[in-house]
Design a protein around this motif. Structure first.
Motif, short mmCIF file in Angstrom:
data_model
loop_
_atom_site.label_atom_id
_atom_site.label_comp_id
_atom_site.label_asym_id
_atom_site.label_seq_id
_atom_site.Cartn_x
_atom_site.Cartn_y
_atom_site.Cartn_z
N LEU A 169 -0.16 -23.05 2.74
CA LEU A 169 0.30 -24.39 3.11
C LEU A 169 -0.86 -25.21 3.69
N ASP A 170 -1.67 -24.56 4.51
CA ASP A 170 -2.80 -25.23 5.15
C ASP A 170 -3.80 -25.74 4.12
N ALA A 171 -4.22 -24.88 3.20
CA ALA A 171 -5.22 -25.29 2.20
C ALA A 171 -4.69 -26.43 1.34
N ASP A 172 -3.42 -26.36 1.00
CA ASP A 172 -2.80 -27.43 0.20
C ASP A 172 -2.77 -28.73 1.00
N THR A 173 -2.48 -28.64 2.29
CA THR A 173 -2.43 -29.84 3.14
C THR A 173 -3.81 -30.41 3.39
N ALA A 174 -4.80 -29.53 3.58
CA ALA A 174 -6.17 -30.00 3.76
C ALA A 174 -6.61 -30.79 2.52
N GLU A 175 -6.20 -30.32 1.36
CA GLU A 175 -6.51 -31.05 0.13
C GLU A 175 -5.85 -32.43 0.16
N TRP A 176 -4.62 -32.50 0.68
CA TRP A 176 -3.92 -33.80 0.78
C TRP A 176 -4.66 -34.76 1.71
N PHE A 177 -5.09 -34.26 2.88
CA PHE A 177 -5.81 -35.12 3.82
C PHE A 177 -7.06 -35.71 3.18
N THR A 178 -7.80 -34.88 2.42
CA THR A 178 -9.08 -35.33 1.90
C THR A 178 -8.95 -36.09 0.58
N THR A 179 -7.75 -36.19 0.05
CA THR A 179 -7.55 -36.98 -1.18
C THR A 179 -6.63 -38.16 -0.88
N GLU A 180 -5.34 -37.93 -0.88
CA GLU A 180 -4.39 -39.02 -0.63
C GLU A 180 -4.53 -39.61 0.77
#
Length: 708
Positions: A642-653
């Motif tokens: 969940l963390d890695a997926d969310t970190a990807e969200w912060f740095t994109t969207e």
């Protein structure tokens, strides 16, 4: 008819006891300065009695069950007991000592019986069942509907539907299990303290800087034992000890690792945990069978977001092979470095005790990152003020003001008031960063007060680390891993501080074990955000920022060694599952069988690597045998998906103009859709509300270099 045993009727607590009245300090902070250990026993006894009386009033209420007279009445109960237990558990984990240990041993079975008095009371369950059946006709809000379902589920999982004979056996099991968990934790602390390695010849300590040497000398002096003159290498909770990366003496490295791995194995009676853990594993398995589950791990998984042990096994199995292969590649590289080391010789073979030492050499050689160069830029106060707190301000608008007028429970404990951007008081943050004798190893977060609109309470949260205190007057200089731990534990603190729910049962971090690590792991990402690191990574003397090239090398070095890191973690997670995916008759019976069971489990899982011992061996695996993460240590890697997926969200969207998501828009969305919700709905639904879909594992595989 109630299935609860008779209990002592409540009485008036001596008015001189500081627990007799609610705390009058800001945000309900306990008045630790007024509390003496002798106050604890009578306050606990009175708290138990009062809450039993409150439960009895609900159970015997002649009125039809309603939210107010049943759910809310249960949620309001136990205010005195909560007040005293948060203090007691804080002291037992962070201060310790023989007197506290004695109280803990005494009250552990009492608390188990107390929990049973609630969850095994058939009258209370009947009221919950009546409310559940009537729920479609009631105008319940979503949070109340969720709480009602949670209560019903917890009653059933606790065994309220068992017959009288099985209920009696269950009570006995619960009391014995919690007693054994307490005993295991206390023995682990004894093992850490008695296993410390004394060094009388300072020549053996080459590789360590003056500040570290001073700390080790102070360790020896503080213990005050005649046989511990000179320097004392104290042990942390995990298998690998930080000093292994810096000690030049290979014999001392071997001695230190051997002392770490020997804990609990019978080197001394007082810290031998083998019989304790065997009985624990057997009784947990028996309890699971009594409740209708295949094994204890299945019982635990059902309440987690994983839902099944098949899902847990699938994730761990998917990672084990690639992690082991990566670790073997890393080992080959380290062997080459060892063979080229004139101090070792070409015939020397890499040992587990050498891994950290030569891995550090690789980092220095390849990335030119040296702790001696790095640490002057990582001073604790600055890391907190300009790193941890700054990121929270940029994301959530929070401000922090240290309250030197508010005392903690031990020397060095600090208190900050946390406010919203409009000045509204949010709660208190308590920081306990230094190691002390009697303190539990590792790092953790806990609450002194939970946020609840029903009770009108605001959060008071504590972060605990075990940093070695510097000599008086010297700055506290951190390693990069210790900086990571500061950000990680503060992620838990934010989960508690930003909670916005009605019911205390659903507040903050009261989420499934395999979800609770998720927000804390997300918070780690900000330690490497350029705007954050530029503020906190400054030389403690000159104020100069860490050179950009050093930071680049540091971040690159952080990606090195994932094979080792993942394998040692998986070793512990798979051991936890092995001990809890067995039936009672499959648990070994002799202490000497613990090591063979462990080795067999690791080899079957494909992580039985001699050079990579598990992060925790069974005999000091406090997460699983001390309680709290039993059959749930997999949670860290599950949460990291969940963390890695969310970190990807912060740095994109979530990114605005290249800020990596460090902005109020992204922070507010993360706060509103996830951090504030606690356990007021399905936690995975909170993730979906943020991400718009179910989590994907691919970002984690990429992060850890585990793509097939």
């Amino acid at each position: 008819m109630s299935s609860a045993p008779a209990e002592t009727a409540p009485t008036e607590l001596d008015p001189t006891n500081p627990f007799a009245e609610p705390w009058d300090l800001p945000y309900g902070l306990p008045d630790f300065g007024a509390i003496e250990l002798d106050h604890l026993r009578p306050a606990i006894a009175e708290g138990l009695a009062r809450q039993r009386a409150e439960w009895e009033a609900v159970a015997s209420d002649a009125e039809l069950p309603s939210v107010a007279n049943t759910l809310e009445a249960l949620e309001r109960s136990g205010t005195l007991l909560r007040r005293v237990l948060v203090v007691f558990h804080t002291l037992s984990s962070a201060v310790g000592g023989d007197q506290i240990d004695a109280i803990e041993t005494e009250i552990a079975p009492q608390l188990a019986a107390h929990r049973d008095a609630l969850w095994l009371d058939r009258r209370l369950f009947a009221r919950i069942e009546s409310l559940t059946n009537a729920a479609p006709l009631l105008d319940l809000d979503d949070e109340t509907r969720w709480l009602l379902a949670e209560y019903r589920k917890r009653f059933v999982r606790a065994g309220v539907l068992l017959d009288d004979a099985d209920t009696a056996r269950l009570r006995s099991l619960n009391a014995r299990i919690v007693t054994l968990e307490t005993e295991f934790s206390q023995r682990v602390v004894r093992g850490m303290e008695s296993g410390a390695v004394a060094v009388s010849d300072p020549a053996r300590l080459t590789g360590l800087d003056e500040g570290t040497l001073a700390g080790l000398a102070r360790n020896a002096a503080d213990r005050g034992a005649a046989d511990r003159a000179g320097h004392l290498l104290t042990l942390g909770l995990p298998t690998q000890q930080p000093l292994l990366a810096r000690l030049d003496d290979p014999d001392l490295r071997a001695e230190l690792l051997a002392a770490s791995e020997a804990r609990g194995t019978g080197v001394e009676d007082a810290s031998d945990t083998r019989a304790t853990l065997l009985e624990l594993a057997r009784l947990r398995a028996e309890r699971a069978a009594l409740l209708g589950y295949e094994h204890h791990a299945a019982y635990v998984a059902e309440e987690a977001t994983a839902a099944t042990t098949a899902a847990v096994n699938d994730l761990l199995g998917r990672l084990a092979g690639p992690a082991a292969r990566n670790a073997e590649k890393e080992a080959a590289e380290l062997q080459e470095m060892l063979a080229a080391d004139p101090a070792a010789g070409p015939d020397a073979r890499l040992r587990a005790a050498d891994w950290s030492f030569y891995a550090e050499k690789v980092r220095k050689e390849r990335y030119a990152v040296d702790d001696a160069v790095l640490q002057p830029y990582l001073e604790l106060d600055r890391v907190l003020r300009d790193g941890v707190f700054f990121a929270a301000n940029q994301l959530y608008g929070l401000t922090f003001r240290e309250r030197t007028d508010l005392a903690g429970y031990a020397d060095g404990v600090r208190v900050w008031e946390v406010r919203e951007d409009d000045g509204t008081g949010l709660g208190l943050f308590v920081g306990d960063y230094y190691a002390r004798s009697g303190k539990r190893g590792g790092a953790w977060m806990h609450h002194l007060s939970d946020q609840s609109h029903l009770l009108g309470t605001q959060p008071v949260v504590v972060n605990n680390l075990n940093i070695t205190a510097p000599p008086a007057g010297e700055p506290t200089l951190l390693t990069w891993d210790e900086v990571r731990t500061c950000f990680h534990e503060f992620g838990h603190a934010l989960h508690g501080l930003l909670s916005d729910v009605r019911y205390p049962t659903l507040s903050g971090t009261s989420v499934p074990r395999d979800f609770v690590e998720y927000p804390s792991q997300v918070n780690e990402m900000w330690m490497a955000n350029p705007a954050v690191v530029e503020r906190f990574a400054r030389h403690h003397v000159t104020g100069e920022p860490m050179p950009a090239e050093l930071l680049e090398k540091l971040l690159a070095a952080a990606e090195y060694g994932e094979g080792f890191a993942t394998s040692e973690y998986l070793g512990a997670a798979l051991l936890d599952q092995a001990w809890h995916q067995v039936r009672p008759e499959e648990v070994p019976t002799e202490p000497a069988d613990v090591a063979p069971f462990e080795q067999s489990a690791l080899e079957r899982a494909g992580v039985g690597l001699d050079l990579v011992p598990p992060r925790y061996r069974s005999t000091y695996f406090n997460h699983t045998f001390g309680g709290g993460y039993d059959a749930g240590y997999y949670s860290y890697i599950w949460s990291e998906v969940l963390d890695a997926d969310t970190a990807e969200w912060f740095t994109t969207e979530g990114d605005i103009a290249g800020d990596g998501g460090l902005n109020r828009m992204a922070g507010q969305k993360f706060r509103d859709r996830l951090l504030s919700r606690g356990n007021s709905q399905d936690p995975l639904q909170s993730f979906r509300d943020l991400r718009g879909r179910d989590p994907r594992i691919e970002p984690l595989l990429a992060r850890r270099g585990l793509q097939e």
